[in-house]
Structure formats: structure tokens, C-alpha cells
Design an enzyme around this catalytic site. Sequence first.
Site, short mmCIF file in Angstrom:
data_model
loop_
_atom_site.label_atom_id
_atom_site.label_comp_id
_atom_site.label_asym_id
_atom_site.label_seq_id
_atom_site.Cartn_x
_atom_site.Cartn_y
_atom_site.Cartn_z
CB CYS B 87 -0.94 -0.01 1.20
SG CYS B 87 -1.86 -1.55 1.37
CB CYS B 210 -13.23 -1.04 6.21
SG CYS B 210 -13.38 -1.75 7.85
CB SER B 211 -10.06 1.57 2.48
OG SER B 211 -9.20 0.52 2.87
CB ILE B 213 -12.36 -4.08 -3.61
CG1 ILE B 213 -11.86 -5.24 -2.74
CG2 ILE B 213 -12.03 -4.29 -5.07
CD1 ILE B 213 -12.52 -6.57 -3.05
CG HIS B 332 -6.16 1.71 0.12
ND1 HIS B 332 -4.97 2.21 -0.37
CD2 HIS B 332 -5.82 0.74 1.01
CE1 HIS B 332 -3.96 1.56 0.20
NE2 HIS B 332 -4.44 0.66 1.03
#
Lengths: 146, 392
Positions: B87, B210-211, B213, B332
Site C-alpha cells: 500500500c 473500512c476502505s 476494493i 484505496h
Amino acid sequence: MDLADALDRAPTGERPRFDLAAGALVGGRCADCGATAWPARAVCHRCGGADVRLGTFARAGTLVSCTLVMVPRPGLEAPYMLGQVRLDDGPVVFGQIIGLDDAEAVPCPVTVQVSADRYWFTPAGLQEPTGERQDETRVSSDETGG
Amino acid sequence: MAEDVVVAGVGMHPFGRHSGRSLKDLARVAGLRALLDAGIGPQGVQMVYSSNAMAGMLQGQEMVRGQTVLREIGIEGVPVVNVENACAGGSTAFAQAVMAIRSGAADVVLAIGFEKMFVADRSRTLDALESAADLDVVAGLGIQFTAVYGMRLRARLADGSIARQDLADVAVKSHANGVRNPYAQHRVQVTAAQVLESRAIADPLTLLMCSSICDGAAAVVLARGGALPQPGRPTVRVLASASTSGFTLDPAGGPSGATLCAQRAYEQAGAGPGDVDVAEVHDAMAPAELLYAEQLGFCPPGDGARFFRSGATALDGRLPINPSGGLASRGHPVGATGLAQLAELTWQLRGEAGERQVHRPRIALAQNSGGWLEGESAAVNVHLLERTQRWT
Ligand SMILES: [Zn+2]
């Protein structure tokens, strides 16, 4: 001990990770500075020395934090609990926590459990479990690009 | 600083789900926008650092990913270095570009990141993400990034320094900023109640924290100061660039990789956390922002929630954090994220951030972390950017 000695260290796949008789994790302990790592590595991460000796860590540790995971992964049904454990005389390790009903009790003492190819933790004092673990997933060294 | 390096151009492809678009399409839009913003053509690029994390597993393009997308926009016959740091790949590409210019190897360098995480079989994406750890050690344990952040936050709920309500309120703030960002994946306002009631992912995290897909791309053109004059536009220069890999946790505790990089960056810049006017931090889960505010020195250790509750990190606060919506709301797409942070901060420093513009920032901080080595991120980069002209 010389750094060159690390050239002859046993291949990672042949280094023991579990002591079944003791029911504990086997890792590396640096004879020079005392730093520990699981699984054992060829060279010490803290001092750069190569006199890293295999040793059996204490079964007892402290569960520092945990989480109940609600998303399944292959070989693992949800929910399952993961935790961060500081072994009494060893490194910080991560693993599954089985049999902890009250997550609010964390931090709390836990005991490591091992089988031939895996480990997990149970709350200290809990009766020895009978291997009710779910996962069988393990990658070969080929798959890890090693 | 030996030599000034400036951010000459930035560009993004909107983050989100882009089923009909290939990696080449995503990278084309971000790359061309960055070139246009810098006022150069493809032949003005002397060197490229290209970031992508997952195209090997997800698209089968294990090798030469940068070269394959760059020739779509006429960039070839120059050194192309393919960068992978989970990341943190995007900011790693940026850090390498800074070094290339400082070394004298090039005057104009493109850093580009692109990722396509939506594929037919979602489990392959999760497998690829899981490989951001040492599989020899953790395969089969069921470690997911949500669980990693869940453990970090649970410890703080347990000691009472962060409340569940804070976790929800941070996610509300992220979404509110994302609504104002045309490049963001999630542009929907949510309430704290909705956040807390959304599906549980890894206690205490819920879906809306949450981030997720994401597909997308981001690009930055860096140049030696003076190499690409842009009269009439504020100059954004790189004040500091600090990187580290992960390290084995000391059972006795110690500073995080983010803290170590931030300290080095402040030292390079001759500045401190009190000089930072706006920041983009690696909130792969929105509440991570509370932890990073402490680790980057914006507030004392343990005070992240109090700092947030004071309103300091809101768009109109004294140190707005993640005006873009952050990873959780902007999105993300792993290899592009670090460059999206730097693009956002460049827009903020120039005064081009539209509805999410913060008040006259001069110094900006970007923190991007990647991978996981049993407790610590496998890679961390912290950058400081500065607007050199006064606001008028
Ligand atoms: Zn040592």
C-alpha cells in the site's frame, strides 16, 4: 561467532518451529543481545550478530489485544478471534485465540498450544483443548517465492 | 537541502469501480493529466518510477507493468523502474523520483501508480492483499488488514483512550470530506448511527469505517527547481522525504515506523509537527487517523481522540486531516494511494482543492504505509511539501 556462520544455517523449512513435548514455540534467541524472534532467523534483527540459537519459549504470555474477525478466509469460518501475544520470555507473536469468551478482559494471561504444524492460544487456566482447530491452510515454500 | 525538487504536475483517474477500463486506461488518464498540469508532453519525461502492487496476481502482468501502461501515452525509451511496496508503493515511487532528481540523474521524473482490484473473483483480491505479509510466517492464520487495525484499536478501547463513538465520528468526517471530492470512491454522507450499525468486519471495525476494493490511478511530475517554470502559479516544493522498512517489534515497546519517518522528515525540513497545516494519513480504516495523529506528533500520545473531538482535524480546523476523504472514502487502489495523497496536498497548497479547500496551508504532510510484518508496517514513507509563495 562470525557473520559468515549464518551462511551455513539450516534452510528455513528445516528449522523447528514447535516443541511438541514442551507444548511451546521454538524460535531464535541471540546469544549476544538476547533479542528473540519467531520463527528463528539466521541473523539477529537487533544487533546484526549471527550467534542466534534455537530455543523453546515459555508457554505463558500476555494477550495484549485481540479482534473478532467476521469475514471468513479459506479454511477459516467466521467469526474467529486473532490476537497479539507477548510471550513471557520471547517475542511478540500473532495468532488465533480459542476459548476466550470475554474479550473485555484483555489484556489477560494466555497459554500457547501447539500441534505438528500450527499454534494457537487459550486463556490461562483453561482446560487443555483437544485440537478443535479449523484451519488446515498452509503454503509450501514454493508458493512463498522462497 | 542540496537541491530543490518541486511538484510540477499532478493528476488522477477518479477512484471507484471501473469495470470497462484497463490498467492502461486508468494510468493514461492520471498520467496525461499530470503531464498536462506540468505543461509538458510525454517526451519531456526523462525517467519513470511506476507503482503497482497486484497486477501480477490479478491481471497476470507479473513483470514490466510500468512499461506496458506507459507506452499507451507515448512514454518509452527512458529508464522505467517498477516499484512494489504494498500500500506504500505510490509514495515509494515518489521518494525514488525525489532521489533521482537530487542525485542529478534527471531533471524531470514521472511517478505513477495504478491498480485494478475489482476482478471477477473477489477472493483473489483478498489473497493478493494477504500477500502483503510474510506468508512463510502468517499464512493460514487468517490475518487480514481489517484484523490488524482491529487489534490496534481494541487495545485503545480497552484502556479507555478512544471510545466507539470516536470510531464512528471519524468515519463520518471522512465521508463528509469524500462527498466534496470528485475523485473519491465513496461520495455519500453517513451518520454515526449508520456507521455503527453497518456490518461488523473485525471488532471494533464496521464496514463504513473500512476502505474497500477499488480501481484507480494517480501520477505526479517532479522536477528540479527551475527546470519547468510555471509563471503565475504557486510553487510546491518537496521539503522532506523519509522512508523506512518494517522491523521486529520490541516486546518492551518503542516508536512506530510512522513516528520514526516523521521525526526524520521534520529534521530534514527544520520544522516540527506544529508547522504542519494539512495532512493526508494512511487511514486504511478511518479510525487509524486517531492513531496516526499521535504517531506523527500532531498531539501527545494517547490524545488522538481528544484532538479529533476538539475539531482540529476537520476541514475548517487548525490541522485538517484527510481533506480528500482519506483511504476510507477517497478509496484505496493500493499502488496508487500514496500518489493520490500527494496530488491532494499539492492541490491544497496551490488553492485548487475546490469545495474541500482548507484555509491557506503552507506546509503539508503525507504519510503512507504498506504491508505488515507482525506488528509493524512493512514500508512507510513520510513526505513534507511546502508552498513557497505567500498567500495573497
Ligand atoms: Zn542480537
